[in-house]
Design a protein around this motif. Structure first.
Motif: not given
Ligand code: C2E
Ligand code: MG
Ligand code: MG
Length: 517
Positions: A162-167
């Motif tokens: 959940e804490a990770d981000s992707c773009a």
């Protein structure tokens, strides 16, 4: 604008209704009063009621008008807010995958980095690149490619916490922030999980795709403390992974990156060299050991650099293998060798076999036989004067398809040579299973012929075996008379090496041929 028009229209309508009622009221209210009220006492009371009625009707109309205006104002504000939200979403999120855009990614990374700085803990940036996506896109079309990207984005999301981000950063490139990893192994674990998810079979219409991805990893603070540094180092690491193989991950490494930058520069100038015709072919004779006549030659590529002078294949062939430029180099060498050989024949020189080196990467490509056929046809060279040099390891990479390709070349009349023989891993298999004409014993055996007692034994065994199988043998790298004499005693057929001549340009080769007639 539309809202304003609508409110104006309604206001006009209300005003018109109000005025009509007012006129009717003025014209008829007194008459009605006279009819209904009768005597003068009632008339006075009715006049009061009439006034109250007038105030009530006017009040109601005003309330309606005000309410309408307020709700119209609210509606237009909501619409403006919605439009602003939509515009912001468009700027911040990718249209296809709905993942954050590069600029939003930068903001998120900035925030995560300031958190990481205040309470130390490893943070990692991953750069994910889908392998061969352009080829896949060309094959399946653009709307199917969009579907693939959406699925990849979903699969990436599935592999993250959940804490990770992707773009989505580029056409088929994604960046990920892992803000809460324990150590390097944590990042590697996620990279492996991402690769597993992405490589699951993917059905698009009637096609089943098997995607792979390369991932580069940079770690905070080891590989940088600045946002841009971490992103660019993850990107560099991704290129390192790509150079190794498909479906690989790699950590950023300063030394390897310096080498990668060097390679990139070399790749760029090699690409330009091919376009600007700076590649040339040199020819090294192969001399019959008993007659000392030139029986064949090998075409070897050289790069005539305008500033650095002559560059040898050792400095660029392996890089060209990695980045695929070897295919262009191979095509150039094939075409120019066939052309040169035919030209020598046309100029009255006796026909000779000329060999070209076929790299492993070129050998794997489906159009090899076709290209060779086209080159000989275009230059009007009989295929029997063309030889292809292939190493044992190239053949053994995929023995089954090698058998097919070599069979096709053989039936065209092209001769097959095994280059650097003895350095591969399956000498006897190679000799018995493929349609080989000549084996070229690797220079390493020749170099120590007179010093290492094992070398003559090995060379004798190779020559005997080749002769039994009706192949001829050329010794590579013959530099001394001593080596030549030993090879003669071992029954070698021909030799190639500096003892007779190094590789030379085409015009010098003609002179050599005259000297060795
Ligand atoms: P190779 O095919 O085994 O070519 C023989 C190499 O040995 C050549 O190096 C040649 O100059 C060198 N050589 C010949 N005689 C002697 C000698 O007496 N002593 C020593 N020390 N060396 C000798 P070169 O031209 O630098 O090429 C090196 C390798 O690069 C070639 O090895 C081949 O694998 C590759 N290469 C060269 N040209 C091409 C090409 O057009 N296409 C491909 N795919 N590879 C090429
Ligand atoms: Mg060779
Ligand atoms: Mg060789």
């Amino acid at each position: 604008m539309n809202n304003k028009k609508a409110t104006d229209k309604i206001s006009l309508k209300i005003a018109a209704i109000y005025m009509s009622i007012g006129i009717i009221w003025l014209l008829f209210s007194d008459r009605l009063l006279t009819i209904f009220a009768g005597n003068s006492e009632n008339f006075a009371q009715a006049l009061i009621i009439k006034s109250w009625l007038f105030i009530l009707a006017t009040g109601l109309l005003l309330i309606k008008l005000i309410r309408y205006y307020v709700s119209a104002l609210r509606r237009s504000e909501d619409a403006r807010n919605q439009a602003e939200d939509d515009a912001r979403h468009l700027a911040d999120y990718d249209l296809i995958t709905d993942l954050p855009s590069p600029s939003l990614f930068k903001d998120i990374l900035g925030e995560e980095l300031s958190k990481a700085q205040s309470k130390p803990g490893a943070l990692s940036v991953l750069s994910i690149h889908i392998d061969r996506f352009k080829e896949i896109g060309d094959a399946i079309g653009s709307s199917a490619s969009d579907q693939v990207l959406t699925t990849v984005a979903e699969r990436i999301a599935l592999s993250l916490r959940e804490a990770d981000s992707c773009a989505r950063i580029g056409d088929h490139e994604f960046n990920v922030i892992l803000p809460k990893i324990k150590d390097e192994e944590g990042a590697a674990f996620t990279a492996r999980r991402l690769m597993t998810q992405i490589s699951k079979p993917l059905e698009i219409g009637i096609n089943e795709l098997h995607l792979t991805a390369c991932i580069g990893i940079s770690l905070f603070p080891k590989d940088g403390v600045e946002r841009d540094t971490l992103v660019s180092n993850a990107h560099t690491a991704m290129h390192l992974a790509k150079r190794r193989a498909r479906n690989e991950y790699a950590f950023y490494s300063r030394e390897q990156s310096a080498q990668a930058v060097k390679n990139l520069t070399l790749e760029h100038s090699l690409r330009r060299a091919i376009e600007k015709n700076q590649l040339v072919s040199y020819y090294q004779p192969c001399v019959d050991i008993s007659t000392k006549r030139i029986v064949s030659a090998e075409a070897l590529v050289r790069w005539e650099h305008p500033e650095k002078g002559l560059i040898f294949p050792g400095d660029f062939i392996s890089l060209a293998e990695d980045n695929g430029l070897i295919v262009d180099i191979g095509n150039f060498m094939l075409e120019s060798s066939c052309n040169q050989n035919k030209l020598w024949q046309a100029n009255g020189l006796s026909p000779l076999n000329l060999s070209v080196n076929i790299s492993a990467r070129r050998f794997e490509q489906e159009d090899l036989v076709e290209t060779i056929e086209a080159a000989t046809a275009r230059t009007c060279l009989e295929p029997r004067f063309l030889e292809v040099e292939i190493t044992e390891s190239t053949i053994m990479n995929d023995a089954q398809s090698a058998q097919k390709v070599l069979g096709q070349l053989k039936s065209m009349g092209v001769r097959i040579l095994i280059d650097d023989f003895g350095t591969g891993y399956s000498a006897i298999d190679t000799l018995t299973s493929f349609p080989i004409d000549v084996i070229k014993i690797d220079r390493s055996f020749i170099k120590n012929l007179s010093t290492d007692p094992h070398c003559p034994v090995i060379v004798r065994a190779i020559i005997s075996m080749a002769h039994i199988l009706e192949m001829t043998v050329t010794a590579e790298g013959v530099e001394t008379l001593d080596q030549l004499e030993i090879l003669r005693s071992l029954n070698c057929d021909s030799v190639q090496g500096y003892y007779f001549s190094p590789p030379v340009p085409a015009q010098d080769f003609v002179q050599l041929r005259r000297d060795h007639m």
